[in-house]
Motif scaffolding. Sequence first.
Motif, PDB file in Angstrom:
ATOM      1  N   HIS A  12      17.557 -20.611 -12.395  1.00  0.00           N
ATOM      2  CA  HIS A  12      18.833 -20.534 -13.103  1.00  0.00           C
ATOM      3  C   HIS A  12      19.788 -21.665 -12.724  1.00  0.00           C
ATOM      4  CE1 HIS A  12      18.161 -16.581 -14.994  1.00  0.00           C
ATOM      5  NE2 HIS A  12      17.445 -16.342 -13.910  1.00  0.00           N
ATOM      6  N   TYR A  13      19.460 -22.412 -11.682  1.00  0.00           N
ATOM      7  CA  TYR A  13      20.331 -23.481 -11.196  1.00  0.00           C
ATOM      8  C   TYR A  13      19.562 -24.795 -11.015  1.00  0.00           C
ATOM      9  CZ  TYR A  13      23.101 -19.357 -10.313  1.00  0.00           C
ATOM     10  OH  TYR A  13      23.769 -18.167 -10.461  1.00  0.00           O
ATOM     11  N   PRO A  14      19.010 -25.329 -12.091  1.00  0.00           N
ATOM     12  CA  PRO A  14      18.226 -26.561 -11.955  1.00  0.00           C
ATOM     13  C   PRO A  14      19.117 -27.784 -11.782  1.00  0.00           C
ATOM     14  CG  PRO A  14      18.448 -26.023 -14.265  1.00  0.00           C
ATOM     15  CD  PRO A  14      19.085 -24.882 -13.493  1.00  0.00           C
ATOM     16  N   VAL A  15      18.521 -28.848 -11.292  1.00  0.00           N
ATOM     17  CA  VAL A  15      19.217 -30.122 -11.266  1.00  0.00           C
ATOM     18  C   VAL A  15      19.359 -30.574 -12.720  1.00  0.00           C
ATOM     19  CG1 VAL A  15      17.078 -31.471 -10.971  1.00  0.00           C
ATOM     20  CG2 VAL A  15      19.256 -32.447 -10.288  1.00  0.00           C
ATOM     21  N   THR A  16      20.534 -31.063 -13.090  1.00  0.00           N
ATOM     22  CA  THR A  16      20.767 -31.538 -14.448  1.00  0.00           C
ATOM     23  C   THR A  16      21.401 -32.919 -14.402  1.00  0.00           C
ATOM     24  OG1 THR A  16      22.950 -30.510 -14.612  1.00  0.00           O
ATOM     25  CG2 THR A  16      21.058 -29.220 -15.417  1.00  0.00           C
ATOM     26  N   PHE A  17      21.310 -33.592 -15.522  1.00  0.00           N
ATOM     27  CA  PHE A  17      21.832 -34.941 -15.639  1.00  0.00           C
ATOM     28  C   PHE A  17      22.619 -35.069 -16.931  1.00  0.00           C
ATOM     29  CE2 PHE A  17      17.786 -34.881 -13.450  1.00  0.00           C
ATOM     30  CZ  PHE A  17      18.102 -35.482 -12.248  1.00  0.00           C
ATOM     31  N   ALA A  18      23.554 -36.012 -16.935  1.00  0.00           N
ATOM     32  CA  ALA A  18      24.301 -36.351 -18.145  1.00  0.00           C
ATOM     33  C   ALA A  18      23.761 -37.681 -18.664  1.00  0.00           C
ATOM     34  CB  ALA A  18      25.788 -36.477 -17.828  1.00  0.00           C
ATOM     35  N   PRO A  19      23.745 -37.875 -19.968  1.00  0.00           N
ATOM     36  CA  PRO A  19      23.203 -39.122 -20.520  1.00  0.00           C
ATOM     37  C   PRO A  19      23.887 -40.377 -19.974  1.00  0.00           C
ATOM     38  CG  PRO A  19      23.608 -37.542 -22.271  1.00  0.00           C
ATOM     39  CD  PRO A  19      24.184 -36.965 -21.019  1.00  0.00           C
ATOM     40  N   GLU A  20      25.184 -40.305 -19.701  1.00  0.00           N
ATOM     41  CA  GLU A  20      25.929 -41.484 -19.241  1.00  0.00           C
ATOM     42  C   GLU A  20      25.873 -41.702 -17.734  1.00  0.00           C
ATOM     43  OE1 GLU A  20      28.549 -37.913 -19.321  1.00  0.00           O
ATOM     44  OE2 GLU A  20      27.243 -38.816 -20.812  1.00  0.00           O
ATOM     45  N   MET A  21      25.184 -40.838 -17.007  1.00  0.00           N
ATOM     46  CA  MET A  21      25.075 -40.955 -15.554  1.00  0.00           C
ATOM     47  C   MET A  21      24.270 -42.207 -15.193  1.00  0.00           C
ATOM     48  SD  MET A  21      23.314 -38.185 -12.972  1.00  0.00           S
ATOM     49  CE  MET A  21      24.549 -36.933 -13.288  1.00  0.00           C
ATOM     50  N   VAL A  22      24.738 -42.917 -14.172  1.00  0.00           N
ATOM     51  CA  VAL A  22      23.986 -44.090 -13.720  1.00  0.00           C
ATOM     52  C   VAL A  22      22.726 -43.627 -12.994  1.00  0.00           C
ATOM     53  CG1 VAL A  22      25.989 -45.621 -13.618  1.00  0.00           C
ATOM     54  CG2 VAL A  22      25.302 -44.335 -11.584  1.00  0.00           C
ATOM     55  N   ILE A  23      21.685 -44.413 -13.098  1.00  0.00           N
ATOM     56  CA  ILE A  23      20.379 -44.012 -12.581  1.00  0.00           C
ATOM     57  C   ILE A  23      20.393 -43.856 -11.061  1.00  0.00           C
ATOM     58  CG2 ILE A  23      19.127 -46.179 -12.195  1.00  0.00           C
ATOM     59  CD1 ILE A  23      18.047 -43.164 -14.327  1.00  0.00           C
ATOM     60  N   GLU A  24      21.241 -44.610 -10.379  1.00  0.00           N
ATOM     61  CA  GLU A  24      21.338 -44.484  -8.927  1.00  0.00           C
ATOM     62  C   GLU A  24      21.849 -43.095  -8.528  1.00  0.00           C
ATOM     63  OE1 GLU A  24      21.627 -48.782 -10.094  1.00  0.00           O
ATOM     64  OE2 GLU A  24      22.610 -46.952 -10.771  1.00  0.00           O
ATOM     65  N   GLU A  25      22.789 -42.563  -9.291  1.00  0.00           N
ATOM     66  CA  GLU A  25      23.290 -41.214  -9.029  1.00  0.00           C
ATOM     67  C   GLU A  25      22.214 -40.170  -9.331  1.00  0.00           C
ATOM     68  OE1 GLU A  25      26.785 -38.113 -10.429  1.00  0.00           O
ATOM     69  OE2 GLU A  25      26.979 -40.227 -10.982  1.00  0.00           O
ATOM     70  N   ALA A  26      21.467 -40.392 -10.398  1.00  0.00           N
ATOM     71  CA  ALA A  26      20.364 -39.480 -10.730  1.00  0.00           C
ATOM     72  C   ALA A  26      19.328 -39.462  -9.609  1.00  0.00           C
ATOM     73  CB  ALA A  26      19.717 -39.899 -12.049  1.00  0.00           C
ATOM     74  N   SER A  27      19.043 -40.618  -9.055  1.00  0.00           N
ATOM     75  CA  SER A  27      18.092 -40.706  -7.945  1.00  0.00           C
ATOM     76  C   SER A  27      18.582 -39.888  -6.751  1.00  0.00           C
ATOM     77  CB  SER A  27      17.903 -42.165  -7.542  1.00  0.00           C
ATOM     78  OG  SER A  27      17.053 -42.263  -6.433  1.00  0.00           O
ATOM     79  N   LEU A  28      19.862 -39.981  -6.439  1.00  0.00           N
ATOM     80  CA  LEU A  28      20.426 -39.192  -5.338  1.00  0.00           C
ATOM     81  C   LEU A  28      20.301 -37.697  -5.595  1.00  0.00           C
ATOM     82  CD1 LEU A  28      23.634 -41.171  -4.328  1.00  0.00           C
ATOM     83  CD2 LEU A  28      21.589 -40.765  -2.945  1.00  0.00           C
ATOM     84  N   ARG A  29      20.485 -37.287  -6.835  1.00  0.00           N
ATOM     85  CA  ARG A  29      20.338 -35.857  -7.163  1.00  0.00           C
ATOM     86  C   ARG A  29      18.905 -35.386  -6.911  1.00  0.00           C
ATOM     87  NH1 ARG A  29      24.071 -33.866 -12.178  1.00  0.00           N
ATOM     88  NH2 ARG A  29      26.003 -34.607 -11.263  1.00  0.00           N
ATOM     89  N   PHE A  30      17.938 -36.215  -7.282  1.00  0.00           N
ATOM     90  CA  PHE A  30      16.546 -35.855  -7.003  1.00  0.00           C
ATOM     91  C   PHE A  30      16.317 -35.714  -5.500  1.00  0.00           C
ATOM     92  CE2 PHE A  30      15.160 -37.736 -11.233  1.00  0.00           C
ATOM     93  CZ  PHE A  30      14.769 -36.514 -11.759  1.00  0.00           C
ATOM     94  N   LEU A  31      16.843 -36.653  -4.739  1.00  0.00           N
ATOM     95  CA  LEU A  31      16.651 -36.614  -3.287  1.00  0.00           C
ATOM     96  C   LEU A  31      17.304 -35.392  -2.661  1.00  0.00           C
ATOM     97  CD1 LEU A  31      17.199 -40.390  -2.505  1.00  0.00           C
ATOM     98  CD2 LEU A  31      15.029 -39.129  -2.461  1.00  0.00           C
ATOM     99  N   LYS A  32      18.488 -35.030  -3.111  1.00  0.00           N
ATOM    100  CA  LYS A  32      19.212 -33.895  -2.535  1.00  0.00           C
ATOM    101  C   LYS A  32      18.582 -32.554  -2.907  1.00  0.00           C
ATOM    102  CE  LYS A  32      23.719 -36.069  -2.122  1.00  0.00           C
ATOM    103  NZ  LYS A  32      25.098 -36.123  -2.602  1.00  0.00           N
ATOM    104  N   THR A  33      18.114 -32.428  -4.149  1.00  0.00           N
ATOM    105  CA  THR A  33      17.610 -31.134  -4.614  1.00  0.00           C
ATOM    106  C   THR A  33      16.109 -30.951  -4.416  1.00  0.00           C
ATOM    107  OG1 THR A  33      17.204 -31.928  -6.864  1.00  0.00           O
ATOM    108  CG2 THR A  33      19.398 -31.010  -6.379  1.00  0.00           C
ATOM    109  N   LYS A  34      15.389 -32.059  -4.197  1.00  0.00           N
ATOM    110  CA  LYS A  34      13.927 -32.036  -4.034  1.00  0.00           C
ATOM    111  C   LYS A  34      13.222 -31.480  -5.266  1.00  0.00           C
ATOM    112  CE  LYS A  34      14.074 -32.168   0.835  1.00  0.00           C
ATOM    113  NZ  LYS A  34      14.421 -31.769   2.014  1.00  0.00           N
ATOM    114  N   GLN A  35      13.874 -31.567  -6.419  1.00  0.00           N
ATOM    115  CA  GLN A  35      13.240 -31.181  -7.676  1.00  0.00           C
ATOM    116  C   GLN A  35      12.602 -32.431  -8.276  1.00  0.00           C
ATOM    117  OE1 GLN A  35      15.502 -28.509 -10.211  1.00  0.00           O
ATOM    118  NE2 GLN A  35      16.689 -27.842  -8.450  1.00  0.00           N
ATOM    119  N   ILE A  36      11.568 -32.269  -9.080  1.00  0.00           N
ATOM    120  CA  ILE A  36      10.810 -33.412  -9.587  1.00  0.00           C
ATOM    121  C   ILE A  36      11.225 -33.845 -10.984  1.00  0.00           C
ATOM    122  CG2 ILE A  36       8.824 -32.926  -8.126  1.00  0.00           C
ATOM    123  CD1 ILE A  36       7.481 -31.720 -10.647  1.00  0.00           C
ATOM    124  N   GLY A  37      12.098 -33.100 -11.595  1.00  0.00           N
ATOM    125  CA  GLY A  37      12.571 -33.442 -12.923  1.00  0.00           C
ATOM    126  C   GLY A  37      13.669 -32.496 -13.326  1.00  0.00           C
TER     127      GLY A  37
END
Length: 137
Positions: A12-37
């Motif tokens: 119910h609480y997945p990692v999410t992204f916004a279209p305008e988010m910079v890819i470096e911030e998206a990478s940090l979200r992956f690292l923090k949440t350990k989710q693969i997509g």
Amino acid sequence: MESLKVSDYMNHYPVTFAPEMVIEEASLRFLKTKQIGGPVINDKKQLVGFLSESDVLATMLKTSYYGEHMSDVSDLMRPDVLSVKPYDSIVELAQQMLGNKPKVYPVVDDDGHLLGTICRNDVLRAIDIHQRSRISR
């Protein structure tokens, strides 16, 4: 097993992204949440795409090589996303996962609003719980 529904086992609480988010911030979200997509959603929480770690990896390599910002999530996301409904059967989803390769599926309502995600591990857990409950009877 047909009574097993996606809504009972989804995240119910997945990692999410916004279209305008910079890819470096998206990478940090992956690292923090350990989710693969994760799903890419607009400001109305509607599913507009999907971003995976592998989508980010090549761009991050270029970013570190050139030392500058290379792209946003909208540049890398896949807009054609396989999604499921909360009332879908876990068994049907498991069969779908055998043929299709996504490891994570966004769960959306009938209007396309994101409710969560479900991954192969969640489906495996659901089937395992069901089988264990049958054995213990």
